[in-house]
Motif scaffolding. Sequence first.
Motif, PDB file in Angstrom:
ATOM      1  N   SER A   1       0.858  -1.184   0.000  1.00 35.61           N
ATOM      2  CA  SER A   1       0.000   0.000   0.000  1.00 35.61           C
ATOM      3  C   SER A   1       0.894   1.234   0.000  1.00 35.61           C
ATOM      4  CB  SER A   1      -0.886   0.007   1.249  1.00 35.61           C
ATOM      5  OG  SER A   1      -1.800  -1.066   1.184  1.00 35.61           O
TER       6      SER A   1
ATOM      7  N   ASN B   1      -3.141   5.061  -0.861  1.00 41.20           N
ATOM      8  CA  ASN B   1      -3.804   4.115  -1.760  1.00 41.20           C
ATOM      9  C   ASN B   1      -3.513   2.709  -1.262  1.00 41.20           C
ATOM     10  OD1 ASN B   1      -5.388   3.353  -3.891  1.00 41.20           O
ATOM     11  ND2 ASN B   1      -3.863   3.726  -5.482  1.00 41.20           N
ATOM     12  N   GLU B   2      -4.588   2.007  -0.933  1.00 42.30           N
ATOM     13  CA  GLU B   2      -4.399   0.679  -0.369  1.00 42.30           C
ATOM     14  C   GLU B   2      -4.144  -0.322  -1.495  1.00 42.30           C
ATOM     15  OE1 GLU B   2      -6.943  -0.504   3.066  1.00 42.30           O
ATOM     16  OE2 GLU B   2      -7.460  -2.163   1.720  1.00 42.30           O
TER      17      GLU B   2
ATOM     18  N   LYS C   1      -5.046  -3.407  -3.030  1.00 41.72           N
ATOM     19  CA  LYS C   1      -6.337  -4.072  -2.861  1.00 41.72           C
ATOM     20  C   LYS C   1      -6.339  -5.524  -3.307  1.00 41.72           C
ATOM     21  CE  LYS C   1      -9.357  -0.083  -2.882  1.00 41.72           C
ATOM     22  NZ  LYS C   1      -8.689   1.036  -3.560  1.00 41.72           N
TER      23      LYS C   1
ATOM     24  N   SER D   1      -8.663  12.775 -12.982  1.00 38.70           N
ATOM     25  CA  SER D   1      -9.305  12.733 -11.672  1.00 38.70           C
ATOM     26  C   SER D   1     -10.355  13.826 -11.532  1.00 38.70           C
ATOM     27  CB  SER D   1      -8.249  12.910 -10.580  1.00 38.70           C
ATOM     28  OG  SER D   1      -8.894  13.019  -9.333  1.00 38.70           O
TER      29      SER D   1
ATOM     30  N   TYR E   1     -11.926  16.565  -5.962  1.00 42.16           N
ATOM     31  CA  TYR E   1     -12.485  15.807  -4.844  1.00 42.16           C
ATOM     32  C   TYR E   1     -13.667  16.513  -4.183  1.00 42.16           C
ATOM     33  CZ  TYR E   1      -8.197  13.145  -5.579  1.00 42.16           C
ATOM     34  OH  TYR E   1      -7.204  12.410  -6.153  1.00 42.16           O
TER      35      TYR E   1
ATOM     36  N   HIS F   1      -6.140   7.567  -9.073  1.00 45.44           N
ATOM     37  CA  HIS F   1      -5.214   6.525  -8.618  1.00 45.44           C
ATOM     38  C   HIS F   1      -5.946   5.417  -7.863  1.00 45.44           C
ATOM     39  CE1 HIS F   1      -5.290   9.374  -5.147  1.00 45.44           C
ATOM     40  NE2 HIS F   1      -5.299   8.272  -4.452  1.00 45.44           N
ATOM     41  N   ASN F   2      -7.233   5.585  -7.686  1.00 40.36           N
ATOM     42  CA  ASN F   2      -8.019   4.610  -6.945  1.00 40.36           C
ATOM     43  C   ASN F   2      -8.778   3.720  -7.929  1.00 40.36           C
ATOM     44  OD1 ASN F   2     -10.682   3.727  -5.749  1.00 40.36           O
ATOM     45  ND2 ASN F   2      -9.596   4.427  -3.910  1.00 40.36           N
TER      46      ASN F   2
ATOM     47  N   ASP G   1     -11.307   1.691  -7.604  1.00 46.77           N
ATOM     48  CA  ASP G   1     -12.776   1.723  -7.543  1.00 46.77           C
ATOM     49  C   ASP G   1     -13.337   2.959  -8.242  1.00 46.77           C
ATOM     50  OD1 ASP G   1     -12.791  -0.648  -6.140  1.00 46.77           O
ATOM     51  OD2 ASP G   1     -12.670   0.368  -4.187  1.00 46.77           O
TER      52      ASP G   1
ATOM     53  N   LEU H   1      -3.794  -0.015 -10.745  1.00 44.92           N
ATOM     54  CA  LEU H   1      -4.280   0.894  -9.697  1.00 44.92           C
ATOM     55  C   LEU H   1      -4.551   0.159  -8.382  1.00 44.92           C
ATOM     56  CD1 LEU H   1      -6.773   3.163 -11.701  1.00 44.92           C
ATOM     57  CD2 LEU H   1      -4.387   3.637 -11.123  1.00 44.92           C
ATOM     58  N   SER H   2      -4.868  -1.113  -8.484  1.00 39.55           N
ATOM     59  CA  SER H   2      -5.241  -1.839  -7.263  1.00 39.55           C
ATOM     60  C   SER H   2      -4.049  -2.486  -6.567  1.00 39.55           C
ATOM     61  CB  SER H   2      -6.304  -2.895  -7.591  1.00 39.55           C
ATOM     62  OG  SER H   2      -5.725  -3.898  -8.388  1.00 39.55           O
TER      63      SER H   2
END
Lengths: 629, 629
Positions: free
Chosen positions: A126, A162-163, A165, B501, B504, B539-540, B542, B565-566
């Motif tokens: 992560s 950012n985890e 996943k 992106s 936010y 960057h996520n 999901d 990304l994950s």
Amino acid sequence: MNPLRSLLVKTNLLKSYKVIYNIRKYVSSNNSLLQKDQKNVYLVDENDNSDHEINIAAFNKFTNRSFTCGELNTEHIGLRVSMCGWLEFHRMGKFLVLRDGYGQTQFLIENNSELAKKLAQIPFESILKIEGTVVARPADMINRKQATGEIEVLVKSLEVLNECKSQLPFNIREFQKAKESLRMQYRYLDMRFPEMQRNLRVRSKMLKNMREFLVDDCGFVDVETPTLFKATPGGAQEFVVPTRFPGQFYSLVQSPQQFKQMLMAGGIDRYFQIARCYRDETSRPDRQPEFTQLDIEMSFTSMEGIMKLTEELLQYSWPSFLDPIPRRFNRKSFKEVFEIYGTDKPDLRYDFKIRDCTEFLESNDAYAGCLVFHKPLGNLTKSVRERLNINQFPGTKMIMKKIKYKDDFAESCAKILTREVGEKIFDKCELKEDSIVFLVFGEKNNALKRLGKLRTDFVDHLEECGHKIKKAGMHFMWIVDFPLFEEEDGKLCSVHHPFTSPNYEDLHLIRTNPLQVRSQSYDLILNGNEIAGGSIRVHNADLQKELLSLLDIKTDSLMHMLDMLSLGCPPHGGIAIGLDRLLSLLLHTKSIRDVIAFPKTFDGKDPLSGAPNVIGEADKKLYHIKSIE
Amino acid sequence: MNPLRSLLVKTNLLKSYKVIYNIRKYVSSNNSLLQKDQKNVYLVDENDNSDHEINIAAFNKFTNRSFTCGELNTEHIGLRVSMCGWLEFHRMGKFLVLRDGYGQTQFLIENNSELAKKLAQIPFESILKIEGTVVARPADMINRKQATGEIEVLVKSLEVLNECKSQLPFNIREFQKAKESLRMQYRYLDMRFPEMQRNLRVRSKMLKNMREFLVDDCGFVDVETPTLFKATPGGAQEFVVPTRFPGQFYSLVQSPQQFKQMLMAGGIDRYFQIARCYRDETSRPDRQPEFTQLDIEMSFTSMEGIMKLTEELLQYSWPSFLDPIPRRFNRKSFKEVFEIYGTDKPDLRYDFKIRDCTEFLESNDAYAGCLVFHKPLGNLTKSVRERLNINQFPGTKMIMKKIKYKDDFAESCAKILTREVGEKIFDKCELKEDSIVFLVFGEKNNALKRLGKLRTDFVDHLEECGHKIKKAGMHFMWIVDFPLFEEEDGKLCSVHHPFTSPNYEDLHLIRTNPLQVRSQSYDLILNGNEIAGGSIRVHNADLQKELLSLLDIKTDSLMHMLDMLSLGCPPHGGIAIGLDRLLSLLLHTKSIRDVIAFPKTFDGKDPLSGAPNVIGEADKKLYHIKSIE
């Protein structure tokens, strides 16, 4: 004391930690940085709060971190820092290691059960941002092998940016390196290993230095030339690109050869480009469908000029962590090198020269040569014999022997040649007990090639058995005086390419004895690999026409080149350096793929994206093509 | 006295002509050269005969000339020189002018009938090598406009290195410039003009400076990414490349977007590349099928970080012969800029802002805006009216008027709107006699676009009529706060690309009101052109999946991106600068083709080589394709 530091001390500029810290950093960099930063250091003023950012290292500018994971040492103790990177490891809810492209740093969570609990939940790999304070490690925890091994950072706050996943397809651990196919499929994970980081960063630095030398020190002009071009007669298989014009295709350039010659005719008399080239050579191992060469061309120069430039270029751009290379490289003619090593790209990390034994043969038109390994180096077991006895070389025969007693070799020779020949060779080559000897005889060219292959194959075998044969270091050599032509199926072909100039001394032989004509070309070899090659080009339209006619190449597709030569083209020459190969050699990687960010497999596939791929019918219609089996 | 010179004087190093000559040269170069050469100057020793070559200018090293044709001045008088170049001109068998990429030099043949006779026979544009001695020109022959205009060279010997054998398709004379198609067919002749020399040399220098800034000052890593890739969903039409696998094609990359994001996931946290990109956009004017962008990506950064980096990069690399550019560029939101200029790339070389007059309309859902030109600037003749009245903007109407008397405008408005509206607008916009006014009303988006087009079209018209409207200089602006999506045929599309992106702050609107979501993206405009654009990326994994689903893009072809990304991808963002366009703007060329060495025509043809071209059946068979109409 280094010159910059002493200068600053004298001038009373060295007053603050800030400045000292910066100097340390600049001094650890190369000279050009030192000069550049010298200017900046003069700007430093502790009370100046404008945004000079002199106290921020180059690679931390414009980011949310104050330091990378490879940067901290005892000089930073007490500093409040902010760092980002991958969670490489944690244990006991207390220690964690953060990694980025610059190194690793250990962090410590002290008496904070909230943070410890949080940490335990975070998967490895992560992305974290940590703020904390640099402290010295306890004496018994110091890791001298690690650049940051004398310090650790007390965690003040920890944020998961950012985890990670998913389950990792392989761990980022040196001792757990994955198979290459998996490494290529997850190239972005493979890049997190220090080796790939080093390869890509050294590559960038070296290319930068090459450009600096060529532009600043030699006045070259960096010119981008097209890659969408027209098929070049002869040469490698070229990729084609269909267009909106039915039946009409671009070809992807195999090198900027024609463009660079046109630049010479256009007055850009010192051109270079780090050029993308394309060849569809899927059958050849360790090649890539697209590759990079440093392409250079100069007007009003000579072989000498280009070779000298290349030597100085390599010297200037050579990575400073490697041993320096010689100022000038040895030169040998193609003929000499071929007769000594049986190849035009000899590996000079070991000696083992071919001894010509033709004088002892009775037949006049045959050749005999010997390779001798005097030191007792293993045995010629059945499997070794089989490995070495592959005969791709028509018209040649071989005797291979480990000498047991004096008459041993003569007896072996008696079966195919005569006993006397064996005895004479025994004496000339000073064979003795335990010598291993390879005698090849027959058609000279092929016999030499066979000896050349035996030389490298046997040394590779010995190295595999644990003998250290290859000397360390970089062994360069220029090969010059290549023949201009070679014969293939009774037709003349270019040894280099059809634009290579003959040696003017041999011009009179062009019609009468073309195979005897030497070219004005030069190859640079490094540890048994050709890393660069070039030539003085033909600048005279009539001579170019004559060469094309001898080569049986139609002029229609090259009219633009002939026009160019006839409208006032300066004499010129150049060289191309294969950067992927060069980097691979100097970084000692197994394959050129290890110095390329996103390589393709040997058959041209990209395991990461899945390219090549099927395309839509609309695209095919637009480009007037149909797929067939 | 410059600092280097004063230092040398103090240290008693300035003893010889050799050194003085070099200093003069270094001082005339830019700062970075000065620093580098400072090091070299310290090496100079008149009595040292080793090959430091300190007395040879960078661009003469490794050649057969001692000086270029742009180099000599009165400081060289008395020197014996050797020079090469094109025979530009000769007269009276006595004077001749030699030209190369650096300039022109005049030569004089004195009392030598042999040489004079020889000269008379040599066609213009032949390549000569001349040796001679530098002398001062007679006072009445001095040409102050020419860098070498105070000297000439007395010819000692003259050699024809390559005769110009054909009739030139056009002469190399500034006042005889050929049509562009001919210039492109004989590009190598076109390059002999000083303008093309300057364009290519400035380009090289600027790119070198950009690299220097990014590597030395900011720790970036130059990484080459593949061009043979896989089709990217959405975006421009991509060229395809058939492979040896039936039905499978590479696509030529339209940008290294996916690769640079993978580099971030791989720990190359500061990447750049001067990247070749490919788009098949034959219908758009002034585009090239292959073009160059400076591609940049950084981890752990922000919009602020990338914009600041870009500003400093441009400042550092800006050619020194141009006026310096501001340290920071103004910023405006897309919304604001669109309402003021009717476009997201306003040309700020002139003011003429749109005045919102919607308040005076009776209808609630319509918009009205005015553009006013107060100074008496020409007349709205019939042809001008026709040119300006092209309505590509559905749902809008226009009134255009040159005010003759007070009620004039209200009368015009009365026909379509009401008289009162006209009067109110007259007052608000402070119209007066001779004002030219364009009032557009209707659907807001289209009305603004129409006003934006009127603004540039009318200014172009005025400039063509000889009015000087556009201010000189470079007018930059950042446009920020773009919407993330736009609607096309009722479907959501990305305004930039699907990896951009969202802001936010607007994340909560993504499902409920996607068109209101702003992106974290930024475009840089210069004199009405977009020269750079970039964004902070998603960057996520999901969030990326959600965006792709909103955009109705299937995830199969982007699985490698979602995986990436994950598996621990740092937050990151970047920018791409269009180098062809930027160079064209700062060199004031008519077309981007003038800053490209070998451009293609608007429909993708190369008049020089004849590409694209038919290919052989063997190639088609190898690549499993058939040509169809």
